[in-house]
Design a protein around this motif. Structure first.
Motif, PDB file in Angstrom:
ATOM      1  N   ALA A   1       0.895  -1.080   0.137  1.00  0.00           N
ATOM      2  CA  ALA A   1       0.060  -0.077  -0.264  1.00  0.00           C
ATOM      3  C   ALA A   1       0.839   1.565  -0.001  1.00  0.00           C
ATOM      4  O   ALA A   1       0.801   2.636  -0.500  1.00  0.00           O
ATOM      5  CB  ALA A   1      -1.142   0.364   1.502  1.00  0.00           C
ATOM      6  N   ALA A   2       1.760   1.020   0.504  1.00  0.00           N
ATOM      7  CA  ALA A   2       2.752   2.261   1.069  1.00  0.00           C
ATOM      8  C   ALA A   2       3.457   2.464  -1.082  1.00  0.00           C
ATOM      9  O   ALA A   2       3.880   4.122  -0.616  1.00  0.00           O
ATOM     10  CB  ALA A   2       3.542   2.063   1.767  1.00  0.00           C
ATOM     11  N   SER A   3       3.753   1.415  -1.170  1.00  0.00           N
ATOM     12  CA  SER A   3       4.362   1.526  -2.155  1.00  0.00           C
ATOM     13  C   SER A   3       3.393   1.958  -3.769  1.00  0.00           C
ATOM     14  O   SER A   3       3.804   2.670  -4.455  1.00  0.00           O
ATOM     15  CB  SER A   3       4.892   0.238  -2.981  1.00  0.00           C
TER      16      SER A   3
ATOM     17  N   GLU B   1       4.878   5.814  -5.964  1.00  0.00           N
ATOM     18  CA  GLU B   1       4.112   5.569  -7.197  1.00  0.00           C
ATOM     19  C   GLU B   1       2.966   6.846  -7.586  1.00  0.00           C
ATOM     20  O   GLU B   1       3.200   7.633  -8.530  1.00  0.00           O
ATOM     21  CB  GLU B   1       3.602   4.483  -7.532  1.00  0.00           C
ATOM     22  N   ALA B   2       2.085   6.464  -6.802  1.00  0.00           N
ATOM     23  CA  ALA B   2       0.553   7.832  -7.964  1.00  0.00           C
ATOM     24  C   ALA B   2       0.827   8.864  -6.997  1.00  0.00           C
ATOM     25  O   ALA B   2       0.708   9.954  -7.866  1.00  0.00           O
ATOM     26  CB  ALA B   2      -0.173   7.034  -6.977  1.00  0.00           C
ATOM     27  N   PHE B   3       1.867   9.526  -5.919  1.00  0.00           N
ATOM     28  CA  PHE B   3       1.690  10.917  -6.262  1.00  0.00           C
ATOM     29  C   PHE B   3       2.920  11.484  -6.320  1.00  0.00           C
ATOM     30  O   PHE B   3       3.302  12.214  -6.016  1.00  0.00           O
ATOM     31  CB  PHE B   3       2.194  10.567  -4.395  1.00  0.00           C
ATOM     32  N   LEU B   4       3.917  10.737  -7.329  1.00  0.00           N
ATOM     33  CA  LEU B   4       5.291  11.025  -7.854  1.00  0.00           C
ATOM     34  C   LEU B   4       4.358  13.274  -8.349  1.00  0.00           C
ATOM     35  O   LEU B   4       5.327  14.252  -8.462  1.00  0.00           O
ATOM     36  CB  LEU B   4       5.419  10.418  -8.959  1.00  0.00           C
ATOM     37  N   ASN B   5       3.137  12.831  -8.967  1.00  0.00           N
ATOM     38  CA  ASN B   5       3.310  13.953  -9.756  1.00  0.00           C
ATOM     39  C   ASN B   5       1.971  14.726  -8.951  1.00  0.00           C
ATOM     40  O   ASN B   5       0.805  15.891  -9.680  1.00  0.00           O
ATOM     41  CB  ASN B   5       2.846  13.913 -11.123  1.00  0.00           C
ATOM     42  N   GLU B   6       1.290  14.317  -7.455  1.00  0.00           N
ATOM     43  CA  GLU B   6       0.460  15.374  -7.066  1.00  0.00           C
ATOM     44  C   GLU B   6       1.182  16.130  -6.721  1.00  0.00           C
ATOM     45  O   GLU B   6       1.823  16.651  -6.588  1.00  0.00           O
ATOM     46  CB  GLU B   6       0.166  14.332  -5.677  1.00  0.00           C
ATOM     47  N   GLY B   7      -0.129  17.011  -7.080  1.00  0.00           N
ATOM     48  CA  GLY B   7       0.991  18.919  -6.460  1.00  0.00           C
ATOM     49  C   GLY B   7       1.541  18.627  -5.183  1.00  0.00           C
ATOM     50  O   GLY B   7       2.059  19.855  -5.811  1.00  0.00           O
ATOM     51  N   PHE B   8       0.368  18.736  -4.096  1.00  0.00           N
ATOM     52  CA  PHE B   8       1.080  19.377  -3.246  1.00  0.00           C
ATOM     53  C   PHE B   8       2.774  18.675  -2.906  1.00  0.00           C
ATOM     54  O   PHE B   8       3.450  18.801  -2.608  1.00  0.00           O
ATOM     55  CB  PHE B   8       0.407  18.867  -1.641  1.00  0.00           C
TER      56      PHE B   8
ATOM     57  N   ALA C   1      -5.776  10.163   2.343  1.00  0.00           N
ATOM     58  CA  ALA C   1      -5.374   9.743   0.639  1.00  0.00           C
ATOM     59  C   ALA C   1      -5.778   8.697  -0.115  1.00  0.00           C
ATOM     60  O   ALA C   1      -6.597   7.881   0.066  1.00  0.00           O
ATOM     61  CB  ALA C   1      -3.746   8.802   0.445  1.00  0.00           C
ATOM     62  N   LEU C   2      -6.183   9.291  -1.108  1.00  0.00           N
ATOM     63  CA  LEU C   2      -6.743   7.936  -2.015  1.00  0.00           C
ATOM     64  C   LEU C   2      -5.119   7.774  -3.182  1.00  0.00           C
ATOM     65  O   LEU C   2      -5.212   8.939  -4.344  1.00  0.00           O
ATOM     66  CB  LEU C   2      -7.594   9.494  -2.929  1.00  0.00           C
ATOM     67  N   ALA C   3      -5.303   6.763  -3.345  1.00  0.00           N
ATOM     68  CA  ALA C   3      -4.208   6.362  -4.181  1.00  0.00           C
ATOM     69  C   ALA C   3      -4.207   5.284  -5.126  1.00  0.00           C
ATOM     70  O   ALA C   3      -4.661   4.338  -4.698  1.00  0.00           O
ATOM     71  CB  ALA C   3      -2.146   5.644  -4.136  1.00  0.00           C
ATOM     72  N   VAL C   4      -4.043   4.842  -6.063  1.00  0.00           N
ATOM     73  CA  VAL C   4      -3.825   4.373  -7.535  1.00  0.00           C
ATOM     74  C   VAL C   4      -2.776   4.545  -8.235  1.00  0.00           C
ATOM     75  O   VAL C   4      -2.282   5.358  -8.759  1.00  0.00           O
ATOM     76  CB  VAL C   4      -5.504   3.984  -8.274  1.00  0.00           C
ATOM     77  N   HIS C   5      -2.638   3.296  -8.467  1.00  0.00           N
ATOM     78  CA  HIS C   5      -0.840   3.122  -8.845  1.00  0.00           C
ATOM     79  C   HIS C   5      -1.517   3.241 -10.077  1.00  0.00           C
ATOM     80  O   HIS C   5      -2.460   2.745 -11.384  1.00  0.00           O
ATOM     81  CB  HIS C   5      -0.875   1.625  -9.246  1.00  0.00           C
ATOM     82  N   PRO C   6      -0.356   4.314 -11.501  1.00  0.00           N
ATOM     83  CA  PRO C   6       0.159   4.530 -12.767  1.00  0.00           C
ATOM     84  C   PRO C   6      -0.638   3.585 -13.005  1.00  0.00           C
ATOM     85  O   PRO C   6      -1.112   4.183 -14.641  1.00  0.00           O
ATOM     86  CB  PRO C   6       1.269   5.139 -12.670  1.00  0.00           C
TER      87      PRO C   6
END
Length: 208
Positions: free
Chosen positions: A14-16, A20-27, A133-138
């Protein structure tokens, strides 16, 4: 594809996914350079520690599983979060020490602006939950996984009478559009030189 409560053994996965998902997240991209291999590693380990603590506290978290792999993560923080037992605090000391190098990878020039942009408004209804957090692998984005997670979060959180709704903030137009389509309303927009932050709320009483 299924959405389940996050099992402890899946926390590293889940952390991984969040990393990956937050690479381009704005903040996140204005706070850290996650394209640097070491920064990304430390960010992922920080997320793993945070999720592990939330797991010990019983905070609700869900994952989407495909072929036994985590591809999406939803982390909800309830308003009445319990305190971590002292013995568990002690267990966190060594992992925290190992994360010390991460302090040198923060973009401190942007820190004050990002803090102002992300600070939770005081006018939100209480009690409420916060979608942390809401993250989906690219590799799995665009398949409806984010919507599936949100719907599960709404379904489970709405069963708790003491929670009136869910608060979140985002700086990404794509995410803003997704959340609006799922019933979230913008109640505050902050336009700063560095970033635009949308503070949004989903109210169970009128939307569920």
């Amino acid at each position: 594809m299924e959405v389940i409560s996050l099992p402890a053994k899946k926390i590293p996965q889940a952390a991984s996914v969040i990393g990956e998902a937050f690479l381009n997240e704005g903040f996140t991209k204005r706070m850290f350079n996650l394209r640097n291999k070491q920064s990304k590693y430390l960010f992922t380990k920080a997320m793993e520690l945070k999720i592990s603590i939330y797991n010990k506290l019983g905070q609700p978290m869900w994952v989407t599983i495909v072929d036994d792999q985590v591809v999406g993560v939803g982390v909800l923080k309830e308003y009445d979060q319990k305190k971590l037992p002292f013995k568990d605090i002690l267990k966190c000391i060594l992992p925290l020490i190992k994360l010390t190098p991460f302090l040198f990878r923060i973009n401190y020039r942007n820190l004050n602006t990002l803090k102002r942009a992300s600070e939770k408004p005081t006018c939100i209804e209480s009690p409420h939950a916060t979608l942390e957090a809401l993250a989906v692998h690219p590799h799995h984005q665009g398949k409806g996984i984010g919507k599936l997670l949100i719907k599960k979060i709404h379904e489970e959180a709405s069963k708790k009478d003491r929670i009136s709704g869910i608060y979140l903030f985002t700086s990404d137009e794509k995410n803003k559009t997704l959340y609006e389509g799922l019933g979230y309303n913008i109640f505050q927009e902050r336009n700063l030189d560095l970033i635009t932050a949308y503070h949004m709320y989903y109210e169970f009483s009128s939307s569920s």
